[in-house]
Scaffold this active site. Structure first.
Site, PDB file in Angstrom:
ATOM      1  N   ASP A 127       0.697  -1.384   0.336  1.00  0.00           N
ATOM      2  CA  ASP A 127      -0.233   0.037   0.224  1.00  0.00           C
ATOM      3  C   ASP A 127       0.828   1.329   0.276  1.00  0.00           C
ATOM      4  O   ASP A 127       0.027   2.450  -1.178  1.00  0.00           O
ATOM      5  CB  ASP A 127      -1.052   0.090   1.125  1.00  0.00           C
ATOM      6  CG  ASP A 127      -2.244   1.575   1.458  1.00  0.00           C
ATOM      7  OD1 ASP A 127      -2.845   1.855   0.057  1.00  0.00           O
ATOM      8  OD2 ASP A 127      -1.324   1.881   2.190  1.00  0.00           O
TER       9      ASP A 127
ATOM     10  N   ASP B  11       4.478   0.987   4.720  1.00  0.00           N
ATOM     11  CA  ASP B  11       3.972  -0.182   5.018  1.00  0.00           C
ATOM     12  C   ASP B  11       3.730  -1.526   4.234  1.00  0.00           C
ATOM     13  O   ASP B  11       3.779  -0.867   2.105  1.00  0.00           O
ATOM     14  CB  ASP B  11       3.354  -0.224   6.154  1.00  0.00           C
ATOM     15  CG  ASP B  11       1.899   0.530   5.882  1.00  0.00           C
ATOM     16  OD1 ASP B  11       1.639   1.026   4.335  1.00  0.00           O
ATOM     17  OD2 ASP B  11       0.378   0.510   6.384  1.00  0.00           O
TER      18      ASP B  11
ATOM     19  N   TYR C  83      -8.533   1.811   6.010  1.00  0.00           N
ATOM     20  CA  TYR C  83      -9.149   2.738   5.198  1.00  0.00           C
ATOM     21  C   TYR C  83     -11.031   2.540   4.597  1.00  0.00           C
ATOM     22  O   TYR C  83     -11.001   1.885   3.952  1.00  0.00           O
ATOM     23  CB  TYR C  83      -8.372   2.100   3.801  1.00  0.00           C
ATOM     24  CG  TYR C  83      -7.306   2.574   2.995  1.00  0.00           C
ATOM     25  CD1 TYR C  83      -6.964   3.604   2.814  1.00  0.00           C
ATOM     26  CD2 TYR C  83      -5.919   1.948   3.746  1.00  0.00           C
ATOM     27  CE1 TYR C  83      -5.707   4.242   2.641  1.00  0.00           C
ATOM     28  CE2 TYR C  83      -4.648   2.194   3.540  1.00  0.00           C
ATOM     29  CZ  TYR C  83      -4.394   3.042   2.755  1.00  0.00           C
ATOM     30  OH  TYR C  83      -3.294   4.042   2.359  1.00  0.00           O
TER      31      TYR C  83
ATOM     32  N   GLU D 120       5.176  10.295   3.906  1.00  0.00           N
ATOM     33  CA  GLU D 120       5.671   8.921   3.103  1.00  0.00           C
ATOM     34  C   GLU D 120       5.064   8.766   2.072  1.00  0.00           C
ATOM     35  O   GLU D 120       4.161   9.846   1.392  1.00  0.00           O
ATOM     36  CB  GLU D 120       4.015   8.094   4.264  1.00  0.00           C
ATOM     37  CG  GLU D 120       3.821   6.530   3.997  1.00  0.00           C
ATOM     38  CD  GLU D 120       2.885   6.026   5.238  1.00  0.00           C
ATOM     39  OE1 GLU D 120       2.869   6.317   6.263  1.00  0.00           O
ATOM     40  OE2 GLU D 120       3.162   4.261   4.790  1.00  0.00           O
TER      41      GLU D 120
END
Ligand SMILES: *[C@@H]1O[C@H](CO)[C@@H](O)[C@H](O)[C@H]1NC(C)=O
Ligand SMILES: *[C@@H]1O[C@H](CO)[C@@H](O)[C@H](O)[C@H]1NC(C)=O
Length: 462
Positions: free
Chosen positions: A76, A79, A223, A429
């Site tokens: 994803d 991670d 999510y 990220e």
């Protein structure tokens, strides 16, 4: 041999440099590099032509509750969980870009790379959907377990449970959006791989039927989905585009809502649904909706702007939201909606991301001369494959040992402030859905370079 290499690289440089040579930034180069980002996210047994030397085979034993092979797909973000809702959103946005701006990809010599890239995730989604059992796996890996580990995917040992939906456990959002991907894939692969295209279309139809028969949202801790009608609208619209079957278009209209969407991202695809419906029907109702959505994004409306000009939607992944807005604006312009204004605004946002900002840096890793080197991304933070990697790599103040070429990091806050800090997963990220809007927006801009319609670069605010 040397001559051949020199010629090949000259050709490569010539091919990439020529597309946007008149523009301030090389949008084609962003597209080429973004594809590499997706290749760096690959899970499973890697192919012989894997272009990322610091990645190897990983999670080859991912499986479903009944032993089904669920290896493959994309991790994803920084991670290593495989989440199908953001993943399927990214694939849909990427495929729309490939289908719409095919000329960009061929001019760049990247069409095979781009199709290969999305095929990796589509192949995985095909494993996740088991029509004979009416089971769709929407997640492999569990974030809380996953986040206790800092290291590369090749070394993972934690349990990686699989999560599924079925007639007794709904998920019209994630199933609907994956059906949209299959239908879009059927269009994208029609020319180069008709057999694969047919396979995708069959899966699109059966998964769509499953999604509309078992209506409801799915369950996810990381999510969360707020609605499933946007994904069903997108599935219907793409299925109509792929088949010409009016039933799907009627469905898409039914699931469509005339609200001004709160945003455009992996969770909220309503603006994309409205754009698809306008593209397929040319009905002015949808045009007005798109205009209202884009008006909300532009200066003078409710969206706040940073001093240097980034439209700010949410603290998470600011650049991603701006890139998604730009993608919608470029697409709308292509459909003849306020073309000049939409293209200029899109350019202001993409140029901010690529260097028109207070740091004169690019938020895309490896693009330009100054960019993030410490993204919150486990695999690239680790040394070479045979060396130890753990929390010391997370704590290190040095640059990530490997350059995650093409990855778009979260981006600055509302004051244009950003730090290259691996620990800052809000601003530093990377993620599947972050790159998708950017890649397609840049494919759209590169297309405008080809057609000589690229607007002059807006004057940077900083
Ligand atoms: C169109 O799609 C619907 C729903 O899948 C199906 O029932 C119908 O038979 C299709 N029509 C044609 C002409 O293929
Ligand atoms: C990493 O830093 C944290 C504090 O931020 C510390 O508790 C931990 O021991 C460090 N680990 C390693 C392996 O350096």
């Amino acid at each position: 041999m040397k001559v051949l290499i020199a010629l090949t690289s000259m050709f490569y440089l010539a091919a990439t440099a020529s597309i946007c040579s008149k523009a301030k930034y090389d949008y084609g180069e962003v597209v080429t590099k973004s594809i590499l980002f997706y290749d760096a996210q690959r899970s499973g047994k890697l192919p012989a032509n894997n272009p990322i030397p610091w990645r190897g085979d990983s999670a080859v034993n991912d499986q479903g509750d009944h032993g089904e092979d669920l290896s493959g797909g994309w991790y994803d973000a920084g991670d290593l969980v495989k989440f199908n809702l953001p993943g399927s959103s990214a694939v849909r946005v990427l495929l729309n870009g490939i289908v719409r701006w095919y000329d960009t990809y061929t001019a760049l010599g990247q069409i095979n790379m781009a199709l290969d890239s999305v095929k990796w995730e589509l192949d995985y989604f095909l494993k996740c959907w088991i029509p004979s059992k009416q089971i769709y796996y929407y997640q492999v890996g569990e974030a809380d377990l996953d986040h206790q580990f800092w290291g590369r995917p090749e070394d993972m040992t934690m349990a990686r449970p699989a999560f599924s939906i079925s007639p007794s456990k709904t998920g019209s959002d994630v199933a609907g959006q994956t059906a949209a991907d299959f239908a879009a894939g059927a269009i994208a692969f029609k020319k180069t791989d008709p057999a694969y295209s047919t396979k995708l279309l069959q899966a699109a139809q059966s998964l769509y039927t499953f999604a509309v028969t078992n209506k409801g949202k799915y369950t996810s801790k990381y999510y969360t989905s707020t609605d499933y009608t946007d994904e069903l609208c997108l599935a219907g619209a793409w299925l109509f585009k792929a088949t010409g079957n009016q039933t799907y278009l009627n469905d898409a209209k039914l699931y469509h809502k005339n609200n001004v969407p709160g945003g455009l991202d992996w969770n909220n695809g309503l603006a994309a649904c409205q754009l698809m419906l306008y593209e397929l029907t040319h009905d002015d109702t949808y045009k007005v909706e798109i205009q209202n959505f884009l008006k909300k994004w532009k200066p003078g409306s409710s969206t706040p702007y940073s001093p240097c000009g980034l439209a700010y939607f949410d603290k998470w992944g600011t650049c991603r939201h701006a890139a998604n807005g730009a993608y919608a604006a470029i697409w709308a312009a292509d459909l003849g909606i306020d073309a000049t204004e939409n293209r200029q605004w899109a350019l202001s946002q993409i140029n901010y991301i690529l260097g028109d900002n207070n740091y004169k840096m690019s938020y895309v890793i490896g693009f330009g001369s100054k960019y993030p080197v410490k993204p919150h991304h486990r695999p690239s933070s680790c040394p070479d494959l045979n060396l130890f990697c753990g929390w010391n790599a997370f704590n290190s103040t040095a640059a990530n040992p490997h350059l995650l070429v093409g990855g778009l990091v979260g981006g600055p806050n509302l004051k244009d402030e950003w730090v290259d800090d691996r620990g800052d997963y809000v601003r530093n990220e990377v993620a599947l859905d972050y790159n998708a809007g950017l890649q397609s927006a840049c494919a759209g801009l590169a297309h405008l370079c080809i057609t000589n319609e690229i607007p002059p670069s807006p004057t940077p605010k900083c």
